[in-house]
Write a protein that holds these residues in place. Structure first.
Motif, PDB file in Angstrom:
ATOM      1  N   LEU A 145       2.295   5.455  -6.288  1.00  9.66           N
ATOM      2  CA  LEU A 145       1.364   6.545  -6.074  1.00  9.66           C
ATOM      3  C   LEU A 145      -0.016   5.985  -5.793  1.00  9.66           C
ATOM      4  N   PRO A 146      -0.793   6.691  -5.005  1.00 11.74           N
ATOM      5  CA  PRO A 146      -2.126   6.178  -4.697  1.00 11.74           C
ATOM      6  C   PRO A 146      -2.958   6.014  -5.962  1.00 11.74           C
ATOM      7  N   VAL A 147      -3.531   4.865  -6.053  1.00 16.94           N
ATOM      8  CA  VAL A 147      -4.399   4.605  -7.199  1.00 16.94           C
ATOM      9  C   VAL A 147      -5.837   4.627  -6.702  1.00 16.94           C
ATOM     10  N   PRO A 148      -6.628   5.494  -7.199  1.00 21.29           N
ATOM     11  CA  PRO A 148      -8.009   5.543  -6.726  1.00 21.29           C
ATOM     12  C   PRO A 148      -8.715   4.232  -7.054  1.00 21.29           C
ATOM     13  N   ALA A 149      -9.525   3.852  -6.127  1.00 24.96           N
ATOM     14  CA  ALA A 149     -10.256   2.610  -6.325  1.00 24.96           C
ATOM     15  C   ALA A 149     -11.068   2.696  -7.606  1.00 24.96           C
ATOM     16  N   ALA A 150     -10.924   1.645  -8.367  1.00 23.79           N
ATOM     17  CA  ALA A 150     -11.614   1.647  -9.651  1.00 23.79           C
ATOM     18  C   ALA A 150     -13.119   1.643  -9.443  1.00 23.79           C
ATOM     19  N   ARG A 192      -2.481  -4.011  -3.191  1.00 27.74           N
ATOM     20  CA  ARG A 192      -1.453  -4.248  -4.201  1.00 27.74           C
ATOM     21  C   ARG A 192      -0.665  -2.979  -4.505  1.00 27.74           C
ATOM     22  N   ASP A 193      -1.322  -1.849  -4.294  1.00 31.72           N
ATOM     23  CA  ASP A 193      -0.608  -0.592  -4.536  1.00 31.72           C
ATOM     24  C   ASP A 193       0.199  -0.154  -3.324  1.00 31.72           C
ATOM     25  N   GLY A 194       0.167  -0.947  -2.280  1.00 31.38           N
ATOM     26  CA  GLY A 194       0.986  -0.616  -1.119  1.00 31.38           C
ATOM     27  C   GLY A 194       0.305   0.270  -0.095  1.00 31.38           C
ATOM     28  N   HIS A 195      -0.968   0.563  -0.282  1.00 25.66           N
ATOM     29  CA  HIS A 195      -1.700   1.369   0.705  1.00 25.66           C
ATOM     30  C   HIS A 195      -2.304   0.420   1.726  1.00 25.66           C
ATOM     31  N   TYR A 196      -1.405  -0.075   2.567  1.00 31.12           N
ATOM     32  CA  TYR A 196      -1.814  -1.169   3.440  1.00 31.12           C
ATOM     33  C   TYR A 196      -2.842  -0.748   4.480  1.00 31.12           C
TER      34      TYR A 196
END
Lengths: 328, 179
Positions: free
Chosen positions: A187-192, A206-210
């Motif tokens: 799932l999309p992880v919002p940028a910290a 790393r989360d796959g949102h290339y």
């Protein structure tokens, strides 16, 4: 009916063993024939009077017989006893209740075996596969490590391959982290919040949102700075992960040319060579591998790759090499 | 279904499956016929008792080979006839060749005369007569038991009845029965 036939059936008539039609025919014959009437009358009278008195068996007949039967059963030959046992078992097997019970158990058992959720009963699960298949993907792990130790060409980032034939190449200051695919397309992880743009793009990668990661890395690369080369390599890698080798080859080549002599350039050359090899451009891949033979960090891997090139089968058509961008 | 409604073959099947009470039921059902058949054939209460038990024990021994296409009573009296033949071979019966008495002794009862007349029947006719009158087997089954044709069995039965008639016709009861 004539007299001969009547003579043949007279006993059957006497003992009631004739069917209704023949009985009626015989009686009609007797009505017309005095001889037939006389024969039947004598037989009938003889039978009526020839009743023998019935004698009862001895009182202990049944008891004695059952006792002898018990002994006889015990003395039966083995094959007869085995036959009797088989008959008993078969008798149990033939009982309808047992058959129904066995069928019920069979049905329950088969239901448990074949019990599976039907697709329509569950919410649809969408699976998206991005980038190249696992087997084709280079498992090189772009790992960021803040290591500004002297001797490193830039910010201390280094590259290693989990499939590196020479583990020594992956040692040193390299830190392995999750693989590019290992993080998986979750799932999309919002940028910290609070992370710098590079780390944000790396988190997306790393989360796959290339694609998002690629855009982030390209912005950093265009802005220049000390992480520009690293970002450019990540951008190329993101493109390769998102869209496959074909569009990524040029990007790797651009990194190699834009940041000559840097570790990013060597890594880009390495990854570009791998892509060329996957795309079937063996000669191009060979040239790139040969260019890395003089680079200590990549020489071992390059030699291994060149050796593999020599034994590789004929290149496949390009069409089969194109990865599926997204599959459901 | 009451016990009396159960066929002999079903009881035999139960017995083969280990139900000894089914065998007891078969014995109760057929013991009188078998005993009287043997008593008439052998003329001895002791021999009839012994052989009747042998007949049922024959069923026990042949239980595993019981043929369900043959009625149980046919099987039973086949064994009985075999045992009677064995006894006859040991001690030839006078009835084999004895002629029927052409007149009942004076003062004799009809019942005694009939018993003597039956005893005096030739063996083959006696077998058929007793199987028909005592065992109550149909002629077709008698043919299977005696291993003769049905026609031959009927001819022997006619001969037996004609012999008995010679004895009976001297009694008033017979003349009354004819009316």
């Amino acid at each position: 009916m004539n007299s001969d036939k009547f003579d043949r059936i007279v006993l059957d008539l006497l003992y009631g063993e004739l069917d209704e039609l023949t009985t009626a025919a015989a009686r009609r014959h007797m009505d017309q024939s005095a001889r037939a009437r006389d024969i039947f009358a004598h037989f009938k009278a003889t039978r009526q009077l020839s009743v023998l008195p019935t004698h009862a068996p001895p009182p202990d007949f049944e008891v004695a017989l059952m006792e002898r039967e018990r002994r006889a059963l015990a003395e039966l030959p083995l094959h007869l006893r085995a036959g009797r046992l088989v008959s008993m078992l078969a008798g149990y097997a033939m009982r309808p209740q047992l058959i129904m019970g066995a069928l019920l158990l069979l049905m329950i058992g088969s239901s448990l075996v074949f019990l599976r959720a039907r697709p329509g009963q569950h919410s649809a699960v969408q699976v998206t596969e991005r980038g190249a298949p696992e087997a084709e993907a280079d498992a090189v792990l772009p790992v960021v490590e803040r290591n500004d130790a002297p001797g490193e060409p830039s910010s201390g980032l280094s590259w290693a391959a989990s499939s590196d034939p020479d583990p020594a190449a992956a040692t040193g200051s390299v830190t392995l982290a999750a693989t590019a695919g290992g993080a998986g397309p979750g799932l999309p992880v919002p940028a910290a919040e609070g992370l710098d743009p590079f780390d944000q793009a790396l988190a997306l990668y790393r989360d796959g949102h290339y694609l998002d990661a690629q855009r982030g890395f390209e912005r950093i690369s265009r802005a220049g700075g000390r992480r520009a080369g690293e970002a450019a390599l990540y951008a190329a890698q993101s493109l390769r992960s998102a869209s496959g080798c074909a569009p990524a080859v040029g990007r790797f080549e651009r990194v190699r040319l834009d940041f000559p002599g840097s570790s990013w350039a060597y890594e880009a050359a390495w990854r570009g060579a791998k892509c060329l090899q996957q795309l079937g451009d063996v000669e191009g891949a060979r040239q790139s591998y040969e260019s890395l033979l003089q680079v200590s960090s990549h020489a071992t891997r390059a030699r291994g790759a060149l050796a593999n090139l020599g034994t590789a089968a004929a290149p496949l058509p390009r069409a089969t090499r194109e990865p599926t961008a997204a599959r459901k | 279904m009451s016990v009396g409604d159960v066929s002999d073959e079903t009881l035999m099947l139960r017995y083969q499956r280990g139900d000894r009470s089914a065998f007891g039921q078969l014995v109760r059902r057929h013991q009188v016929a078998v005993y009287n058949f043997l008593l008439r054939q052998l003329g001895s209460v002791l021999a009839a008792d012994e052989l009747a038990q042998e007949v049922f024990l024959g069923v026990v021994r042949e239980g595993g080979r019981f043929n369900y296409e043959t009625p149980f009573s046919t099987r039973l009296f086949s064994i009985a006839c075999r045992l009677v033949q064995r006894e006859r071979s040991r001690s030839p019966q006078p009835g084999e060749t004895a002629a029927l008495p052409d007149a009942a002794p004076r003062g004799d009862t009809l019942e005694n005369s009939i018993e003597r007349a039956v005893d005096a029947l030739p063996a083959a006719e006696k077998d058929v007569f007793l199987l028909r009158e005592v065992a109550d087997l149909p002629f077709a089954e008698i043919a299977r038991v005696t291993q003769r044709t049905e026609t031959a069995v009927k001819i022997q039965m006619q001969h037996a009845l004609q012999r008995l008639r010679l004895t009976l016709q001297q009694f008033d009861e017979y003349r009354r029965a004819l009316r």
